[in-house]
Design an enzyme around this catalytic site. Structure first.
Site, PDB file in Angstrom:
ATOM      1  N   LYS A  80      13.284  -8.464 -20.837  1.00 59.92           N
ATOM      2  CA  LYS A  80      11.929  -8.992 -20.334  1.00 59.92           C
ATOM      3  C   LYS A  80      11.274  -8.355 -20.872  1.00 59.92           C
ATOM      4  O   LYS A  80      10.990  -6.782 -21.099  1.00 59.92           O
ATOM      5  CB  LYS A  80      11.603  -9.191 -18.646  1.00 59.92           C
ATOM      6  CG  LYS A  80      10.792 -10.409 -19.008  1.00 59.92           C
ATOM      7  CD  LYS A  80      11.773 -11.575 -18.356  1.00 59.92           C
ATOM      8  CE  LYS A  80      10.541 -12.819 -18.400  1.00 59.92           C
ATOM      9  NZ  LYS A  80      11.420 -13.934 -18.915  1.00 59.92           N
ATOM     10  N   GLY A 181       1.437 -25.252  -9.549  1.00 61.66           N
ATOM     11  CA  GLY A 181       1.876 -24.712 -11.251  1.00 61.66           C
ATOM     12  C   GLY A 181       1.976 -25.760 -12.192  1.00 61.66           C
ATOM     13  O   GLY A 181       3.259 -26.430 -12.286  1.00 61.66           O
ATOM     14  N   VAL A 182       1.086 -26.909 -12.228  1.00 59.19           N
ATOM     15  CA  VAL A 182       1.555 -27.693 -13.860  1.00 59.19           C
ATOM     16  C   VAL A 182       1.128 -27.587 -15.089  1.00 59.19           C
ATOM     17  O   VAL A 182       0.623 -27.486 -16.091  1.00 59.19           O
ATOM     18  CB  VAL A 182       0.729 -29.157 -13.759  1.00 59.19           C
ATOM     19  CG1 VAL A 182       1.595 -29.815 -12.054  1.00 59.19           C
ATOM     20  CG2 VAL A 182      -0.387 -28.538 -13.323  1.00 59.19           C
ATOM     21  N   GLY A 183       2.147 -25.981 -15.078  1.00 56.51           N
ATOM     22  CA  GLY A 183       1.906 -25.791 -16.430  1.00 56.51           C
ATOM     23  C   GLY A 183       2.857 -26.340 -17.504  1.00 56.51           C
ATOM     24  O   GLY A 183       3.811 -27.036 -17.309  1.00 56.51           O
ATOM     25  N   VAL A 185       6.465 -26.168 -17.091  1.00 56.31           N
ATOM     26  CA  VAL A 185       7.629 -26.215 -16.978  1.00 56.31           C
ATOM     27  C   VAL A 185       7.259 -27.400 -15.782  1.00 56.31           C
ATOM     28  O   VAL A 185       7.549 -28.856 -15.682  1.00 56.31           O
ATOM     29  CB  VAL A 185       8.549 -25.336 -16.213  1.00 56.31           C
ATOM     30  CG1 VAL A 185       9.179 -25.783 -14.775  1.00 56.31           C
ATOM     31  CG2 VAL A 185       9.412 -24.187 -17.244  1.00 56.31           C
TER      32      VAL A 185
HETATM   33  P1  NAD Z   1       3.251 -21.782 -17.874  1.00 53.44           P
HETATM   34  O1  NAD Z   1       2.307 -20.760 -18.075  1.00 53.44           O
HETATM   35  O2  NAD Z   1       2.758 -22.498 -18.042  1.00 53.44           O
HETATM   36  O3  NAD Z   1       2.834 -22.190 -16.314  1.00 53.44           O
HETATM   37  C1  NAD Z   1       2.305 -21.752 -15.159  1.00 53.44           C
HETATM   38  C2  NAD Z   1       1.142 -22.451 -14.057  1.00 53.44           C
HETATM   39  O4  NAD Z   1       0.971 -22.052 -12.896  1.00 53.44           O
HETATM   40  C3  NAD Z   1      -0.086 -22.057 -15.080  1.00 53.44           C
HETATM   41  O5  NAD Z   1      -0.293 -23.882 -15.122  1.00 53.44           O
HETATM   42  C4  NAD Z   1      -0.729 -21.447 -14.285  1.00 53.44           C
HETATM   43  O6  NAD Z   1      -2.528 -21.934 -13.994  1.00 53.44           O
HETATM   44  C5  NAD Z   1      -0.184 -21.905 -13.111  1.00 53.44           C
HETATM   45  N1  NAD Z   1      -0.554 -20.945 -11.791  1.00 53.44           N
HETATM   46  C6  NAD Z   1      -0.602 -19.294 -12.202  1.00 53.44           C
HETATM   47  N2  NAD Z   1      -0.557 -18.812 -10.434  1.00 53.44           N
HETATM   48  C7  NAD Z   1      -0.855 -19.908 -10.123  1.00 53.44           C
HETATM   49  C8  NAD Z   1      -1.215 -20.189  -8.561  1.00 53.44           C
HETATM   50  N3  NAD Z   1      -1.545 -19.381  -7.450  1.00 53.44           N
HETATM   51  N4  NAD Z   1      -1.143 -21.608  -7.906  1.00 53.44           N
HETATM   52  C9  NAD Z   1      -1.318 -22.512  -8.629  1.00 53.44           C
HETATM   53  N5  NAD Z   1      -0.907 -22.563  -9.554  1.00 53.44           N
HETATM   54  C10 NAD Z   1      -0.858 -21.741 -10.620  1.00 53.44           C
HETATM   55  O7  NAD Z   1       4.457 -20.729 -17.424  1.00 53.44           O
HETATM   56  P2  NAD Z   1       6.046 -21.943 -17.347  1.00 53.44           P
HETATM   57  O8  NAD Z   1       6.826 -21.056 -18.520  1.00 53.44           O
HETATM   58  O9  NAD Z   1       5.672 -23.368 -16.577  1.00 53.44           O
HETATM   59  O10 NAD Z   1       6.699 -21.050 -16.262  1.00 53.44           O
HETATM   60  C11 NAD Z   1       6.517 -21.262 -15.170  1.00 53.44           C
HETATM   61  C12 NAD Z   1       7.440 -20.704 -14.238  1.00 53.44           C
HETATM   62  O11 NAD Z   1       8.886 -20.341 -14.707  1.00 53.44           O
HETATM   63  C13 NAD Z   1       6.953 -18.265 -14.067  1.00 53.44           C
HETATM   64  O12 NAD Z   1       7.265 -18.265 -13.863  1.00 53.44           O
HETATM   65  C14 NAD Z   1       8.391 -18.605 -15.290  1.00 53.44           C
HETATM   66  O13 NAD Z   1       8.276 -16.958 -15.858  1.00 53.44           O
HETATM   67  C15 NAD Z   1       9.036 -19.775 -15.014  1.00 53.44           C
HETATM   68  N6  NAD Z   1      10.172 -19.852 -15.559  1.00 53.44           N
HETATM   69  C16 NAD Z   1       9.700 -20.494 -17.171  1.00 53.44           C
HETATM   70  C17 NAD Z   1      10.762 -21.104 -18.158  1.00 53.44           C
HETATM   71  C18 NAD Z   1       9.981 -21.298 -19.291  1.00 53.44           C
HETATM   72  O14 NAD Z   1      11.419 -22.332 -19.838  1.00 53.44           O
HETATM   73  N7  NAD Z   1       9.045 -21.586 -20.171  1.00 53.44           N
HETATM   74  C19 NAD Z   1      11.879 -20.752 -17.919  1.00 53.44           C
HETATM   75  C20 NAD Z   1      12.669 -20.570 -16.637  1.00 53.44           C
HETATM   76  C21 NAD Z   1      11.685 -19.493 -15.419  1.00 53.44           C
END
Ligand code: NAD
Length: 359
Positions: A80, A181-183, A185
């Protein structure tokens, strides 16, 4: 403190501190294990409270990738990277080029992709300097591109199997689910859950992301500080890790925890704390492997989106095995998953891991 004495140091093979004077890049690339293949895991761009916090994060995340890749049956070790974000050093193409040169200097021992704070465009910039990168724009029916939709699909299928195991329901109709978190994923997951009839509660610290969810889906919003303690059936953490602790676990109301965030448990003992409260925990690196399956298919260049979907469909089967063993032995699910992963790593690469690295 020496890194070798760090509580999260776990026989990591190498830790690389990277600095680029021109762009101000400061990053840590951490290779936990190459026992099964090149160490693969995304790059996180994040503003950490301190360098120490960044090191802790990357040590934990890289070990998690070793376990995730092993259980997903990939010919990948675990690694990582984190880029230490700072207001003075914006995430420019040049900064990502500098990061790409650092990845290239490792000669293929580490393969990067996007994680929190990084996008497909960032990986395109990394790719200008190195071929050891995945999560690049998709072409045609080939696997590739943003891995988040496949991560969301795996989490969705995992929630279905967890609901069956803990609540005895074959359907998500009217099941209440809180998504933290509605990013990338979280939003994709909300779409799938909504289509399946679930009732959604969401929170995000980013108002733009929240607005996108609100405009598209019937969601109930709560404050980020309240979401974990919502009175719901399922909690789906899709933000950051380190959220289930000796302090938070006693006041969680959900019966199931199943989400995408990496390193959800603060410590291994928190898995036992959840089990004592009969909260069924889907080990994070098992349920969130859809993205790395997509990354592997793209990197090894031998797969279509349809095959990735088939592979992601194995995630609920693995979870079901873990849930059944936990029920029979009363052991916490995280311990069962860790043991499974360590056993696979110790066995080395096998024929079912049929990918051949390109180039
Ligand atoms: P992202 O940055 O697109 O979304 C994360 C969201 O969480 C953001 O909208 C952010 O504002 C929000 N957030 C942060 N802190 C917060 C809190 N305290 N309360 C509420 N919302 C909060 O990231 P992502 O790619 O969607 O990944 C989300 C998680 O899943 C991460 O932990 C990442 O490591 C894990 N993950 C992602 C993937 C992938 O394919 N993207 C794969 C495996 C694991």
């Amino acid at each position: 403190m020496s890194v070798f004495d760090h509580p999260e140091f776990d026989q990591h093979e190498s830790i690389h501190y990277v600095h680029d004077a021109t762009t101000g890049l400061r990053a840590i690339i951490c290779i936990h294990s190459t026992a099964l293949g090149p160490a693969a895991g995304g790059c996180r761009h994040w503003q950490y409270a301190s360098d120490e916090t960044a090191l802790t994060d990357v040590l934990r995340l890289s070990r998690g990738m070793t376990y995730k890749n092993a259980i997903a049956g990939l010919r990948f070790g675990g690694g990582k990277s984190v880029i230490l974000a700072h207001a003075d050093t914006p995430k420019t193409p040049e900064l990502m080029h500098a990061f790409g040169r650092a990845v290239e200097s490792l000669g293929g021992r580490y393969i990067t992709a996007e994680d929190v704070g990084c996008t497909v465009d960032d990986m395109r910039n990394v790719n200008q300097e190195t071929r050891y990168v995945s999560g690049l724009p998709k072409s045609g029916d080939n696997a590739g591109g943003d891995p988040s939709p496949m991560t969301a699909l795996g989490v969705f299928l995992g929630i279905q199997v967890a609901v069956k195991a803990r609540l005895g329901s074959d359907s998500l109709q009217d099941i209440s689910i809180a998504v933290q978190g509605v990013g990338k994923v979280g939003l994709n997951l909300c779409r799938l859950l909504n289509d399946a009839g679930a009732r959604l509660t969401v929170a995000d610290v980013n108002s733009d992301h929240l607005r996108l969810a609100r405009d598209e889906l019937p969601v109930t919003e709560v404050a980020p500080t309240e979401l974990l303690f919502s009175d719901v059936d399922v909690l789906a953490p899709c933000a950051l890790g380190d959220i289930f602790t000796a302090q938070t676990i006693p006041i969680i109301k959900a019966k199931i925890i199943a989400g995408a965030a990496n390193n959800q448990l603060s410590t291994e003992e928190d898995g036992a704390r959840l089990a004592e409260r009969e909260i069924l925990y889907a080990p994070d690196y098992v349920i969130n492997a859809g993205g790395i399956v997509n990354v592997a298919a793209e990197y090894f260049g031998n797969s279509s989106e349809e095959l990735v979907r088939t592979e992601v469909g194995r995630i609920p089967v693995r979870l079901d095995t873990i849930f059944a063993e936990a029920k029979a032995t009363k052991e916490p699910t995280n311990r069962i998953a860790d043991r499974m992963a360590r056993r696979i790593v110790a066995g080395g690469p096998n024929e079912s891991m049929d990918q051949t690295p390109h180039g």
